[in-house]
Design a protein around this motif. Structure first.
Motif, PDB file in Angstrom:
ATOM      1  N   PRO A  32      12.645  23.681  39.405  1.00  9.42           N
ATOM      2  CA  PRO A  32      13.761  23.676  38.442  1.00  9.42           C
ATOM      3  C   PRO A  32      15.076  24.080  39.093  1.00  9.42           C
ATOM      4  CG  PRO A  32      11.883  24.837  37.534  1.00  9.42           C
ATOM      5  CD  PRO A  32      11.563  24.558  38.966  1.00  9.42           C
ATOM      6  N   VAL A  36      18.977  21.108  39.737  1.00 13.96           N
ATOM      7  CA  VAL A  36      20.402  21.118  39.431  1.00 13.96           C
ATOM      8  C   VAL A  36      21.251  20.625  40.605  1.00 13.96           C
ATOM      9  CG1 VAL A  36      20.282  22.887  37.654  1.00 13.96           C
ATOM     10  CG2 VAL A  36      20.641  23.552  40.023  1.00 13.96           C
ATOM     11  N   MET A 230      29.332  30.386  31.928  1.00 12.67           N
ATOM     12  CA  MET A 230      28.279  29.385  31.970  1.00 12.67           C
ATOM     13  C   MET A 230      27.540  29.312  30.634  1.00 12.67           C
ATOM     14  SD  MET A 230      25.968  29.041  35.266  1.00 12.67           S
ATOM     15  CE  MET A 230      24.425  28.324  34.854  1.00 12.67           C
ATOM     16  N   PHE A 231      27.310  30.469  30.042  1.00 10.77           N
ATOM     17  CA  PHE A 231      26.640  30.521  28.739  1.00 10.77           C
ATOM     18  C   PHE A 231      27.477  29.769  27.708  1.00 10.77           C
ATOM     19  CE2 PHE A 231      25.550  32.614  24.704  1.00 10.77           C
ATOM     20  CZ  PHE A 231      24.169  32.539  24.748  1.00 10.77           C
ATOM     21  N   VAL A 234      26.992  26.071  28.347  1.00 10.52           N
ATOM     22  CA  VAL A 234      25.735  25.479  27.870  1.00 10.52           C
ATOM     23  C   VAL A 234      25.776  25.362  26.354  1.00 10.52           C
ATOM     24  CG1 VAL A 234      23.238  25.735  27.797  1.00 10.52           C
ATOM     25  CG2 VAL A 234      24.489  26.452  29.817  1.00 10.52           C
ATOM     26  N   ARG A 235      26.366  26.365  25.692  1.00 14.62           N
ATOM     27  CA  ARG A 235      26.403  26.372  24.245  1.00 14.62           C
ATOM     28  C   ARG A 235      27.382  25.349  23.673  1.00 14.62           C
ATOM     29  NH1 ARG A 235      24.516  30.585  21.045  1.00 14.62           N
ATOM     30  NH2 ARG A 235      22.294  30.638  21.432  1.00 14.62           N
TER      31      ARG A 235
ATOM     32  N   LEU B 226      20.045  33.329  33.800  1.00  8.89           N
ATOM     33  CA  LEU B 226      20.824  32.315  33.097  1.00  8.89           C
ATOM     34  C   LEU B 226      20.760  30.982  33.836  1.00  8.89           C
ATOM     35  CD1 LEU B 226      22.791  31.541  30.850  1.00  8.89           C
ATOM     36  CD2 LEU B 226      24.630  32.128  32.426  1.00  8.89           C
ATOM     37  N   VAL B 227      20.883  31.029  35.168  1.00  2.00           N
ATOM     38  CA  VAL B 227      20.843  29.787  35.938  1.00  2.00           C
ATOM     39  C   VAL B 227      19.487  29.109  35.755  1.00  2.00           C
ATOM     40  CG1 VAL B 227      20.780  28.861  38.282  1.00  2.00           C
ATOM     41  CG2 VAL B 227      22.563  30.477  37.639  1.00  2.00           C
ATOM     42  N   ARG B 228      18.416  29.919  35.792  1.00  2.00           N
ATOM     43  CA  ARG B 228      17.081  29.318  35.654  1.00  2.00           C
ATOM     44  C   ARG B 228      16.864  28.781  34.251  1.00  2.00           C
ATOM     45  NH1 ARG B 228      12.951  33.437  37.701  1.00  2.00           N
ATOM     46  NH2 ARG B 228      14.536  35.066  37.542  1.00  2.00           N
ATOM     47  N   THR B 230      19.221  27.730  32.271  1.00  2.00           N
ATOM     48  CA  THR B 230      20.045  26.527  32.179  1.00  2.00           C
ATOM     49  C   THR B 230      19.331  25.344  32.812  1.00  2.00           C
ATOM     50  OG1 THR B 230      21.986  27.934  32.359  1.00  2.00           O
ATOM     51  CG2 THR B 230      22.329  25.584  32.660  1.00  2.00           C
ATOM     52  N   ALA B 231      18.674  25.599  33.964  1.00  2.00           N
ATOM     53  CA  ALA B 231      17.930  24.529  34.618  1.00  2.00           C
ATOM     54  C   ALA B 231      16.863  23.971  33.673  1.00  2.00           C
ATOM     55  CB  ALA B 231      17.289  25.043  35.897  1.00  2.00           C
ATOM     56  N   TRP B 232      16.145  24.863  32.992  1.00  2.00           N
ATOM     57  CA  TRP B 232      15.123  24.378  32.052  1.00  2.00           C
ATOM     58  C   TRP B 232      15.755  23.660  30.883  1.00  2.00           C
ATOM     59  CZ3 TRP B 232      10.463  23.357  33.230  1.00  2.00           C
ATOM     60  CH2 TRP B 232       9.818  24.102  34.224  1.00  2.00           C
ATOM     61  N   PHE B 233      16.911  24.135  30.450  1.00  2.00           N
ATOM     62  CA  PHE B 233      17.630  23.465  29.370  1.00  2.00           C
ATOM     63  C   PHE B 233      17.911  22.014  29.766  1.00  2.00           C
ATOM     64  CE2 PHE B 233      21.402  22.162  27.094  1.00  2.00           C
ATOM     65  CZ  PHE B 233      21.210  22.679  25.823  1.00  2.00           C
ATOM     66  N   ILE B 234      18.376  21.841  31.013  1.00  2.00           N
ATOM     67  CA  ILE B 234      18.698  20.492  31.488  1.00  2.00           C
ATOM     68  C   ILE B 234      17.432  19.649  31.626  1.00  2.00           C
ATOM     69  CG2 ILE B 234      19.580  19.210  33.482  1.00  2.00           C
ATOM     70  CD1 ILE B 234      21.495  21.632  33.939  1.00  2.00           C
ATOM     71  N   GLN B 237      15.767  18.724  28.064  1.00  2.00           N
ATOM     72  CA  GLN B 237      16.533  18.041  27.006  1.00  2.00           C
ATOM     73  C   GLN B 237      16.057  16.591  26.822  1.00  2.00           C
ATOM     74  OE1 GLN B 237      20.637  17.256  28.073  1.00  2.00           O
ATOM     75  NE2 GLN B 237      20.114  17.391  30.234  1.00  2.00           N
ATOM     76  N   TYR B 334      16.397  37.899  25.293  1.00  2.00           N
ATOM     77  CA  TYR B 334      17.404  37.404  24.361  1.00  2.00           C
ATOM     78  C   TYR B 334      17.944  36.037  24.781  1.00  2.00           C
ATOM     79  CZ  TYR B 334      21.941  37.053  22.071  1.00  2.00           C
ATOM     80  OH  TYR B 334      23.024  36.606  21.397  1.00  2.00           O
ATOM     81  N   ILE B 335      18.381  35.953  26.052  1.00  2.00           N
ATOM     82  CA  ILE B 335      19.111  34.759  26.480  1.00  2.00           C
ATOM     83  C   ILE B 335      18.234  33.512  26.482  1.00  2.00           C
ATOM     84  CG2 ILE B 335      20.286  33.728  28.451  1.00  2.00           C
ATOM     85  CD1 ILE B 335      21.123  36.661  29.091  1.00  2.00           C
ATOM     86  N   ALA B 338      17.452  32.202  23.105  1.00  2.00           N
ATOM     87  CA  ALA B 338      18.695  31.753  22.480  1.00  2.00           C
ATOM     88  C   ALA B 338      19.098  30.380  22.993  1.00  2.00           C
ATOM     89  CB  ALA B 338      19.817  32.753  22.740  1.00  2.00           C
ATOM     90  N   LEU B 339      18.830  30.104  24.272  1.00  2.00           N
ATOM     91  CA  LEU B 339      19.279  28.829  24.838  1.00  2.00           C
ATOM     92  C   LEU B 339      18.270  27.702  24.650  1.00  2.00           C
ATOM     93  CD1 LEU B 339      21.130  29.669  28.170  1.00  2.00           C
ATOM     94  CD2 LEU B 339      22.087  28.866  26.025  1.00  2.00           C
TER      95      LEU B 339
END
Lengths: 278, 397
Positions: A32, A36, A230-231, A234-235, B226-228, B230-234, B237, B334-335, B338-339
């Protein structure tokens, strides 16, 4: 006498599947992070693979956007200030704990490392209420205070671990040669616990640099750090700039990891503990 | 002589520890204590309506309160509304009983028409004002302490007759704590199951390969959560690489919904927390002498038996240390939810943030925070009892 009871092929089959499973899990851990990289080089507007083409436009966007530049600046200011304050206070306190001959040391260490075990959201709202009360909400100073509290236990514990291998006779020797305690600390103690101090400082910086939850509560757009920006990205507006930012953060983390490994190796070569790091 | 020396040493030690101790006391312990105090503190009503509070506190609570209480209530409520200070008590009362906001707003709007005797005038406006139970609720709200927030966090509520179950639409917190526990438990089990083979393989590989493998564990460990996430978010999706791959292989004809699901939360959380399970396990396995296994083998124990009877018990401390760490960190996550999670995948932390920022119900935020702290505290104590030398650490320890 003890014949190889387990038939060789079965043994190697188990071993092979073990290696395969491990490889798969390690792939799951790193893949993962590497996904990116191509995304950040996309020429398109969307975060999709395969990318329509390659370009550096999102890096250009990152380095020309006021928002991202401000966030980068804030992250470094807060990270470095946190590192300096946490390292200074943490190292002094660790040495104090080493010197002191009183009961309740374990309790003091437990209290000082309480921020480490408190759920981060609880710390975040407590800081949010308190800092707004004293007028430090939405300030970089407030963020630095909060990050210092969060990262100081790492400095304390790594330096304490280093001090465990420190020979107290050296202090007596220094004193008998006429060194005042501050001089003895600077010239004798510090060089010997330097790897622990450096590791602690690195952890303090990394903790602040990665911290998001407290920043979510304390920082207004003017104090946004990289994770906070960054948060928001993404949001709100998902663009490949986020991937570019992520790549920059990954490269930076890898750099910190490399520095940490270097400190550890050098300390190991000299037979000193650089702290309880893996 | 030596005791004087020792006491001089201790003075120096105290002076060195003091700056950090002050910092932690002032900017962590004090804020934490006041936050936890907010969970039981109840002063909105008595601050905005002081005279009403005094006369309600003297009232016996049986029949309706005296006319004086009604009068000061109307006057002070109108004043509070003018000073824009009524919001806090409206929120506070409406939280205890939905609908009270409307009732109070109606009274403030009509306050010009209300006249002596206020009691009759108010009852004429809305018969609800003639209900002693309502005034008893007000009396309970005069503080200085309340059990309301802590009880509501457990889906209970204070009433005249003691503690009762909260209304069905308000009973969301026990399921929330259960969900937090469930997610944390699943993540912990998955991490332990995945960490075991990895740590074992790394511990038996030749040093060079083990170092490479270790790097692959440490790189994600040092990369920010957060970076990790975000990577999963991408990745997860609808237009993400997994869906693109599945579509290209014509395994599915339309993209799977993976993002904003429990599955996404599990996979991202396991990814974030797995290194915390691998590292302690690895150091236990690395420190294990092969003698035991050899002894078992020489006594003729078959492979699986050697593993179950010798190796697994000997490595259990590593499993326990890693699992407790993972569980402790999960509970406060939390993060990541939330994401990548949906509304039904949020954990306690998310509600604490909600009550702090969105609904501005700080009593509730504090009560949930108190319970979360208590949960973590129990875990730390268990960890210290179960795992010798357990030292809990945050994200990068």
């Amino acid at each position: 006498m003890a014949a190889p009871a387990a038939p060789r092929p079965r043994r190697s089959l188990i071993e092979a599947s073990l290696y395969a499973v491990t490889a798969l899990i390690l792939f799951f851990l790193v893949a993962p992070i590497f996904v990116v990289f191509p995304l950040s080089l996309s020429s398109g507007e969307l975060l999709v693979l395969p990318t329509p083409g390659y370009s550096l436009r999102w890096y250009e966007e990152f380095f020309t956007s006021n928002r991202w530049l401000l966030a980068t600046w804030n992250s470094f200011v807060v990270g470095l200030a946190t590192m300096i304050v946490a390292t200074l206070l943490g190292t002094l306190a660790a040495f104090g704990l080493y010197l002191g001959q009183f009961r309740g040391k374990a309790l003091i260490i437990a209290i000082l490392s309480l921020p480490m075990v408190t759920p981060i959201i609880v710390t975040a709202i407590a800081m949010y209420f308190a800092l707004s009360l004293v007028g430090l909400g939405s300030t970089l100073t407030g963020l630095i205070i909060a990050h210092t509290v969060l990262s100081v236990p790492f400095v304390l514990l790594t330096v304490l671990a280093s001090l465990q291998t420190f020979d107290p006779n050296l202090l007596r020797a220094a004193a008998s040669l006429g060194a005042s305690p501050p001089v003895a600390f600077r010239r004798v103690v510090l060089p010997l616990i330097a790897p622990g101090v450096a590791t602690g400082a690195l952890f303090a910086f990394a903790t602040s640099f990665d911290e998001l939850v407290v920043a979510l509560f304390i920082a207004s757009p003017g104090q946004f750090t990289l994770p906070r920006q960054m948060f928001a990205g993404v949001r709100e507006f998902l663009s490949p700039t986020i991937a570019a930012a992520a790549v920059l953060l990954i490269v930076f983390s890898a750099l910190l990891l490399a520095i940490n490994e270097m400190i550890r190796k050098r300390a190991q070569a000299r037979g000193i503990s650089s702290g309880p790091t893996p | 002589m030596s005791s004087r020396l020792a006491s001089r040493r201790n003075v120096m030690a105290a002076a060195l520890i003091a700056p950090l101790f002050l910092l932690v006391a002032l900017s962590f312990l004090a804020p934490l204590a006041t936050t936890l105090y907010r969970a039981i503190e109840d002063s909105d009503f008595s601050l905005a309506l002081p005279k009403t509070s005094r006369s309600l506190q003297q009232w016996d609570g049986v029949a309706l309160p005296p006319e004086e209480a009604f009068r000061s209530f109307v006057e002070e409520l109108r004043q509070a509304q003018q000073d824009q200070a009524a919001g806090a008590i409206l929120n506070r009362l409406n939280f205890e009983e939905t609908g009270l906001r409307t009732l109070l707003l109606q009274a403030t709007r009509a306050s010009g028409r209300l006249a002596e005797p206020y009691r009759d005038s108010m009852i004429a406006l809305n018969p609800r004002w003639g209900d002693p139970a309502l005034w008893r609720l007000f009396k309970r709200a005069t503080g200085p302490f309340t059990s309301l927030f802590l009880l509501r966090s457990l889906d209970l509520k204070p009433t005249d007759q003691g503690v009762a179950k909260a209304a069905a639409q308000d009973a969301v917190f026990l399921p929330l704590f259960w969900r937090t526990f469930e997610i944390s438990l699943v993540v912990t089990i998955l991490c332990a199951l995945l960490a075991y083979p990895v740590a074992y393989t790394l511990s038996i590989l030749p040093q060079g390969w083990a170092n490479v493998g270790m790097m692959l564990v440490l790189i994600p460990f040092w990369t920010s959560i957060l970076v990790r996430t975000t990577a999963w978010f991408i990745i997860l999706q609808r237009e993400g690489p997994i869906n693109a791959l599945l579509m290209a292989m014509t395994l599915v004809d339309q993209p799977l919904t993976m993002i904003f699901t429990r599955f996404a939360v599990y996979i991202a959380m396991v990814h974030v927390l797995l290194p915390f399970a691998i590292l302690p396990l690895y150091s236990v396995m690395k420190g294990l002498k092969p003698d035991y296994m050899r002894a078992a083998a020489s006594l003729g124990a078959p492979g699986w038996k050697r593993f179950l009877r010798i190796y697994l018990p000997l490595t259990m401390p590593g499993v326990a240390a890693g699992s407790l760490m993972v569980f402790m960190l999960s509970v406060g996550f939390y993060i990541t939810p939330a994401l990548v999670g949906g509304p039904g995948d949020q954990m306690v932390s998310s509600f604490i943030a909600f009550f702090t920022n969105v609904s501005v119900n700080w009593g509730m935020a504090a009560a949930l925070a108190t319970l979360l702290m208590a949960m973590t505290g129990v875990l730390v104590v268990v960890a210290r009892l179960v795992v010798p030398g357990f030292r809990s650490g945050g994200v990068k320890a």
